[in-house]
Design a protein around this motif. Structure first.
Motif, PDB file in Angstrom:
ATOM      1  N   THR A   1      -5.193   8.790 -11.781  1.00 57.26           N
ATOM      2  CA  THR A   1      -4.554  10.073 -12.076  1.00 57.26           C
ATOM      3  C   THR A   1      -3.076   9.929 -12.415  1.00 57.26           C
ATOM      4  O   THR A   1      -2.399  10.918 -12.624  1.00 57.26           O
ATOM      5  N   SER A   2      -2.569   8.675 -12.453  1.00 58.03           N
ATOM      6  CA  SER A   2      -1.156   8.547 -12.794  1.00 58.03           C
ATOM      7  C   SER A   2      -0.926   8.890 -14.260  1.00 58.03           C
ATOM      8  O   SER A   2       0.194   9.182 -14.662  1.00 58.03           O
ATOM      9  N   VAL A   3      -1.998   8.869 -15.058  1.00 55.78           N
ATOM     10  CA  VAL A   3      -1.846   9.240 -16.467  1.00 55.78           C
ATOM     11  C   VAL A   3      -2.415  10.632 -16.741  1.00 55.78           C
ATOM     12  O   VAL A   3      -2.537  11.038 -17.891  1.00 55.78           O
TER      13      VAL A   3
ATOM     14  N   LEU B   1      -3.250   0.368  -3.480  1.00 52.34           N
ATOM     15  CA  LEU B   1      -2.959  -0.950  -2.936  1.00 52.34           C
ATOM     16  C   LEU B   1      -2.580  -1.836  -4.120  1.00 52.34           C
ATOM     17  O   LEU B   1      -3.334  -1.946  -5.087  1.00 52.34           O
ATOM     18  N   TYR B   2      -1.379  -2.436  -4.052  1.00 52.19           N
ATOM     19  CA  TYR B   2      -0.931  -3.289  -5.150  1.00 52.19           C
ATOM     20  C   TYR B   2      -0.907  -4.743  -4.718  1.00 52.19           C
ATOM     21  O   TYR B   2      -0.617  -5.049  -3.562  1.00 52.19           O
ATOM     22  N   LYS B   3      -1.160  -5.622  -5.668  1.00 56.88           N
ATOM     23  CA  LYS B   3      -0.814  -7.028  -5.463  1.00 56.88           C
ATOM     24  C   LYS B   3       0.365  -7.292  -6.387  1.00 56.88           C
ATOM     25  O   LYS B   3       0.203  -7.274  -7.608  1.00 56.88           O
TER      26      LYS B   3
ATOM     27  N   TYR C   1       0.873  -1.165   0.000  1.00 56.53           N
ATOM     28  CA  TYR C   1       0.000   0.000   0.000  1.00 56.53           C
ATOM     29  C   TYR C   1       0.913   1.219   0.000  1.00 56.53           C
ATOM     30  O   TYR C   1       1.668   1.433   0.947  1.00 56.53           O
ATOM     31  N   ARG C   2       0.902   1.961  -1.095  1.00 58.16           N
ATOM     32  CA  ARG C   2       1.875   3.043  -1.213  1.00 58.16           C
ATOM     33  C   ARG C   2       1.327   4.209  -2.015  1.00 58.16           C
ATOM     34  O   ARG C   2       0.355   4.083  -2.754  1.00 58.16           O
ATOM     35  N   ILE C   3       1.985   5.354  -1.850  1.00 56.26           N
ATOM     36  CA  ILE C   3       1.621   6.513  -2.661  1.00 56.26           C
ATOM     37  C   ILE C   3       2.425   6.440  -3.952  1.00 56.26           C
ATOM     38  O   ILE C   3       3.639   6.306  -3.926  1.00 56.26           O
ATOM     39  N   ASN C   4       1.715   6.476  -5.057  1.00 53.75           N
ATOM     40  CA  ASN C   4       2.381   6.464  -6.360  1.00 53.75           C
ATOM     41  C   ASN C   4       2.555   7.900  -6.823  1.00 53.75           C
ATOM     42  O   ASN C   4       1.617   8.684  -6.873  1.00 53.75           O
ATOM     43  N   ARG C   5       3.794   8.244  -7.159  1.00 47.87           N
ATOM     44  CA  ARG C   5       4.112   9.631  -7.456  1.00 47.87           C
ATOM     45  C   ARG C   5       3.871  10.008  -8.914  1.00 47.87           C
ATOM     46  O   ARG C   5       3.976  11.165  -9.288  1.00 47.87           O
ATOM     47  N   THR C   6       3.567   9.041  -9.748  1.00 48.82           N
ATOM     48  CA  THR C   6       3.378   9.343 -11.163  1.00 48.82           C
ATOM     49  C   THR C   6       2.093  10.155 -11.356  1.00 48.82           C
ATOM     50  O   THR C   6       1.069   9.825 -10.779  1.00 48.82           O
ATOM     51  N   GLY C   7       2.170  11.183 -12.195  1.00 49.13           N
ATOM     52  CA  GLY C   7       0.993  12.010 -12.435  1.00 49.13           C
ATOM     53  C   GLY C   7       0.618  12.754 -11.173  1.00 49.13           C
ATOM     54  O   GLY C   7       1.457  13.370 -10.534  1.00 49.13           O
TER      55      GLY C   7
HETATM   56  C1  NAG Z   1       3.044   4.275 -10.448  1.00 50.32           C
HETATM   57  O1  NAG Z   1       2.107   4.113 -11.491  1.00 50.32           O
HETATM   58  C2  NAG Z   1       2.701   4.034 -12.778  1.00 50.32           C
HETATM   59  C3  NAG Z   1       1.595   4.006 -13.782  1.00 50.32           C
HETATM   60  O2  NAG Z   1       0.584   3.149 -13.381  1.00 50.32           O
HETATM   61  C4  NAG Z   1       3.574   2.795 -12.849  1.00 50.32           C
HETATM   62  O3  NAG Z   1       4.184   2.710 -14.103  1.00 50.32           O
HETATM   63  C5  NAG Z   1       4.629   2.882 -11.772  1.00 50.32           C
HETATM   64  O4  NAG Z   1       5.379   1.709 -11.731  1.00 50.32           O
HETATM   65  C6  NAG Z   1       4.010   3.112 -10.412  1.00 50.32           C
HETATM   66  N1  NAG Z   1       5.024   3.366  -9.435  1.00 50.32           N
HETATM   67  C7  NAG Z   1       5.166   2.697  -8.304  1.00 50.32           C
HETATM   68  C8  NAG Z   1       6.266   3.105  -7.403  1.00 50.32           C
HETATM   69  O5  NAG Z   1       4.406   1.798  -8.022  1.00 50.32           O
END
Ligand code: NAG
Ligand code: NAG
Ligand code: NAG
Ligand code: NAG
Ligand code: NAG
Ligand code: NAG
Ligand code: NAG
Ligand code: NAG
Length: 811
Positions: free
Chosen positions: A333-335, A198-200, A186-192
């Motif tokens: 919103t990452s895109v 939450l990732y699996k 479970y992390r903050i994604n900085r893209t966009g």
């Molecule tokens: C954040 O999201 C982008 C686009 O979905 C993905 O390419 C990238 O790996 C993600 N970053 C992390 C740290 O999960």
């Protein structure tokens, strides 16, 4: 002397070794040693899990009987026996060694620069944070809050720093007995535009959406939730970092957030009296929450899904614009492109001016200035959804035809503001004249007939007397209405019903009204219209939505109703948050109010009205939560003695329709009683008696099942405060509900009996017989009109999972 010496010795021991909250640079901890935070809330030391012999080092709650580990140092490199030690390495790192004579650590704090200060210590803070610091200068070098495992404690940050690349991520355990790194993070994604995901593995599993200033776009009601009294979230996005922090307002409360082994983010609170952790918040909740559940450019709610139409070739076309969707969890919103300097208006211009832009939304809602910041999407979008009462506005590029189609489709109807209007016109067209004659005849012969129900003492019902005087319908001036609705401004439009659009208006005296503008081709003559309005306006009851009058201007016909700002009952009883605020006395009041309303319709001295479409979304609630029955679009008016009718066009809503009506088209007061029974059961359980159920039993079936096992109390809404309801009273209502939904119409009580039952003891009631439609299969409906369903009955059909079939023709 000896005693003093021992005391002194003991005191030394306490000061110098591992007995308080600190490990000195020169000391070490062996397996079995424990340090406690000041106040003894947290402990740090060695532990094992379950039957395993593996030894871990970590932090847990010291005062809780249930072992609750909140942090594990060596989660991926445990020790096999109890010979492990914790001590500082020469470079100043706190290390775990498999045995005292080893030099290679199993785990290390990994601070890159050597720390030479002899005053370096590791201290367990009262918040549960293990900190490496210089005990003289206070300078910190490392802290466990920067390296979380699966749990986030209050005041701990989640997220990343922009400079040194630190990323605080929650990683679930592998299994409840194995703290090694599991699949879910479970992390903050900085893209966009930053969002919590939450990732699996590397695949997104669930998304909070972005931070809007008031809460997460994809976490309903977060800013308003009751939990906010114990916990506050704050979000930081600046040059230094992007992070989320949860705080507690009452320091005595034990609460934490964690990612569990099966991929749920939970927030828990310790209930000391019951010695257990209570999960007060958990996601993902429903299938529709799962990341990209509805695919590319899809958006969904729990019952349906649709797609955004993306068409690049509309760019630059005349009258091109945007369609506004409300209550949206905006797409990933990452895109998206972000510009926090733009207002929403400028954002729209930017999107219009760039042919690749397909949608926009505001990024941030906080502050008096309202929305600011601009998010634009330039390609395919993922993971949007619609909420009942959360989310934000989202604007999709569209050409004029599309915008018009959109409005016509009535998608705008799924609005938050509830429209309060009764659709009655066509429904009673043919009967109006007959009924009117009947009323006159009847008034002559029988001026007044009182309710015949006998009421037990203490009955929660009051009756409103029929005043029996001539009632004149106020005629509104056309100008008044035009002014009140701002000349039927689009933004005042509440929705569109089968009989025309509905507008909100404000009269000069400040009173809010809802104006229904009847379609010109409704095919009704002026005289009939007036008769009918007179007739309906006579239905004046505290539990029916009130018609205030009408307005007639050449071809234009308009009906004016009271405006109810609150939502309909379904928004309350099928929403976890709203529901938890509805205690039993309030629910009882609502049940009784609905019963009074139906009784009035069935038993009114002049007319007998069968509503035919009673359901939660047709019950509106005013500011005081008084229920008002709305939408008489399908109501049938009968002469005093006629009690049943028949149709070969079945209208109504699955889940609320009685079997004789759904299958054979026979309707009577008993079909309304059936719908009322379903309503009672829904209000008690907070669950929907969905007609199309995945499991074999629907709500009625489940209750019937539990009732026969003597376990009906299990079905009562768990969110209802247990202290203030009397279980026998709730069970009495379940009993009444079951009597109302019995398969055989003649077994069901009529409304006067139902009402009197509420004032009696359940011992006197007959046992309920088998209810209808327990399996939740779609009944085979005799309905040969292929165009029915083209009109939706209620303008207030915000409950999108209702399937309503309406016949508006040929009555
Ligand atoms: C954040 O999201 C982008 C686009 O979905 C993905 O390419 C990238 O790996 C993600 N970053 C992390 C740290 O999960
Ligand atoms: C524990 O035992 C396993 C297998 O017996 C071994 O591979 C591992 O190195 C041992 N760990 C330690 C810390 O001794
Ligand atoms: C280290 O100590 C353990 C017992 O504490 C002993 O069994 C082992 O032989 C020692 N190893 C070395 C290399 O001295
Ligand atoms: C410490 O650093 C080493 C080498 O860079 C790495 O292998 C190890 O996983 C790190 N340990 C921790 C606890 O971060
Ligand atoms: C994870 O949380 C969900 C929802 O609270 C729960 O249903 C599930 O049983 C939990 N899984 C474990 C392994 O505790
Ligand atoms: C896209 O828009 C153009 C112009 O309005 C229209 O001719 C075309 O059929 C649309 N394409 C799709 C796939 O809707
Ligand atoms: C936003 O405005 C600030 C101050 O006016 C400015 O420093 C900054 O560069 C602007 N950012 C963008 C992306 O235009
Ligand atoms: C349109 O927006 C995209 C994404 O922000 C950008 O890369 C592109 O340069 C813009 N095009 C124009 C003509 O402004």
């Amino acid at each position: 002397m000896k005693i003093v010496f021992i005391f002194f010795f003991y005191f030394c021991l306490l000061q110098s070794c591992t007995c308080d909250d600190t490990i000195m640079r020169t000391h070490s901890m062996r397996d079995g040693d424990v340090i406690f935070s000041e106040g003894k809330r947290f402990a740090f030391g060695f532990f094992s899990l379950g039957v395993s012999n593996l030894r871990y080092v970590g932090i847990w709650y010291a005062q809780i009987s249930e072992q609750t580990v909140v942090w594990v140092a060596n989660r991926d490199s445990p020790m096999n026996d109890t010979s492990g030690v914790i001590r500082f390495s020469s470079s100043g790192n706190l290390c775990i060694y498999a045995s005292a004579n080893r030099t290679e650590p199993l785990w290390s704090t990994n601070v890159s620069d050597s720390i030479l200060e002899p005053t370096l210590v590791a201290r367990l803070s009262p918040l549960g944070n293990l900190v490496l610091l210089d005990s003289v200068t206070g300078k910190g070098y490392w802290e466990s809050f920067d390296h979380p495992t699966d749990s986030s404690l209050p005041f701990m940050r989640l997220g990343f720093t922009r400079k040194d690349g630190l990323d605080r991520v929650l990683t679930a355990w592998k299994s409840p007995g194995d703290p090694s790194s599991g699949a879910f993070t479970y992390r903050i994604n900085r893209t966009g535009f930053p969002q919590l995901i939450l990732y699996k593995g590397l695949t997104p599993w669930w998304r909070t959406g972005s931070w809007t200033g008031l809460g997460w776009s994809g976490v309903p009601g977060m800013s308003r939730r009751r939990g906010s009294s114990i916990s506050r979230s704050s979000f930081v996005n600046n040059q230094d970092e992007v992070s989320l922090t949860n705080r507690v307002t009452d320091a005595s409360v034990l609460t934490r957030m964690m990612v569990n082994e099966t991929g749920n983010v939970q927030r828990l609170i310790w209930v000391a009296t019951e010695k257990r952790w209570n999960v007060f918040w958990s996601v993902p909740k429903e299938e529709c929450d799962n990341y990209a559940h509805c695919g590319l450019n899809g958006y969904c709610d729990p019952t349906s899904s649709a797609s955004f139409k993306i068409n690049a070739s509309i760019c630059g076309r005349e009258k091109e614009g945007f369609v506004r969707l409300k209550r949206v969890k905006i797409p990933d919103t990452s895109v998206a492109s972000v510009d926090m300097n733009l207002t929403l208006k400028e954002c729209k211009q930017r999107c219009l001016g760039n042919c690749s832009c397909v949608a926009y939304a505001s990024a941030y809602h906080e502050g008096v200035g309202g929305a600011r910041g601009c998010l634009t999407w330039h390609g395919d979008m993922l993971d949007a959804r619609i909420y009942m009462n959360s989310g934000q506005d989202f604007y999709i590029r569209a050409d004029r035809e599309e915008i018009e189609r959109w409005n016509k489709d009535g998608l705008l109807r799924k609005r938050r503001v509830i429209i309060i209007v009764i659709s009655l016109i066509a429904a009673v067209m043919l009967l109006a004249v007959i009924s009117f004659c009947f009323v006159r005849k009847r008034r002559k012969s029988n001026r007044e007939r009182r309710y015949s129900t006998t009421l037990a003492p203490g009955s929660p019902f009051r009756f409103e007397e029929d005043r029996g005087r001539e009632w004149e319908l106020p005629l509104f001036e056309p100008n008044t209405i035009v002014t009140a609705t701002n000349n039927f401004a689009f933004r005042n439009k509440l929705g569109e019903g089968g009989f025309g659009p509905v507008y909100k208006g404000v009269l000069e005296n400040g009173m809010e009204i809802a104006v229904k503008r009847l379609a010109k081709n409704s095919g009704q003559g002026m005289e009939e219209f007036k008769n009918e309005v007179k007739l309906i306006s006579k239905l004046q009851h505290r539990n029916l939505v009130r018609m205030l009058g009408c307005c007639v201007e050449s071809e234009e016909k308009m009906l004016i109703y009271e405006y109810l700002p609150n939502k309909s009952l379904d928004c309350f009883i099928f929403d976890e948050e709203q529901r938890s605020e509805l205690n039993w006395p309030k629910r009882m009041e609502i049940i009784c109010g609905i019963a009074r309303g139906i009784l009035y319709l069935h038993q009114d001295s002049r007319l007998r009205i069968i509503h035919r479409d009673l359901k939660a979304s047709n019950i509106l609630l005013d500011n005081e939560m008084i229920p008002k029955i709305a939408d008489f679009g399908m109501a049938r008016i009968f002469g005093g003695n006629q009690i049943r009718g028949s149709t070969n066009r079945v209208v109504g809503t699955y889940g609320y329709m009685s079997p004789e009506y759904a299958m054979e088209g026979h309707f009577s007061v008993k079909s309304d009683v059936y719908s009322f029974g379903v309503l009672i059961l829904e209000i008690i359980t907070g669950k929907k008696n969905s007609a199309f159920h995945k499991e074999s039993l629907n709500l009625v079936g489940q209750i019937w099942d539990l009732w026969n096992k003597g376990e009906a109390t299990k079905i009562v809404d768990k969110l209802m405060n247990q202290e203030i309801y009397d279980e026998s009273e709730v069970m009495k209502c379940v009993h009444i509900g079951l009597l109302c939904v019995q398969e055989n119409a003649s077994d069901r009580p009529d409304m006067p009996s139902v009402v009197s039952m509420f004032g009696h003891k359940a011992n006197d009631f007959p046992p309920p017989k088998h209810p209808a439609f327990t399996s939740g299969r779609k009944p085979h409906v005799k309905n040969d009109d292929s165009t029915s369903g083209a009109y939706l009955s209620g303008e207030n059909s915000n409950s999108v999972n209702d399937i309503t079939l309406t016949d508006v023709h040929g009555r």
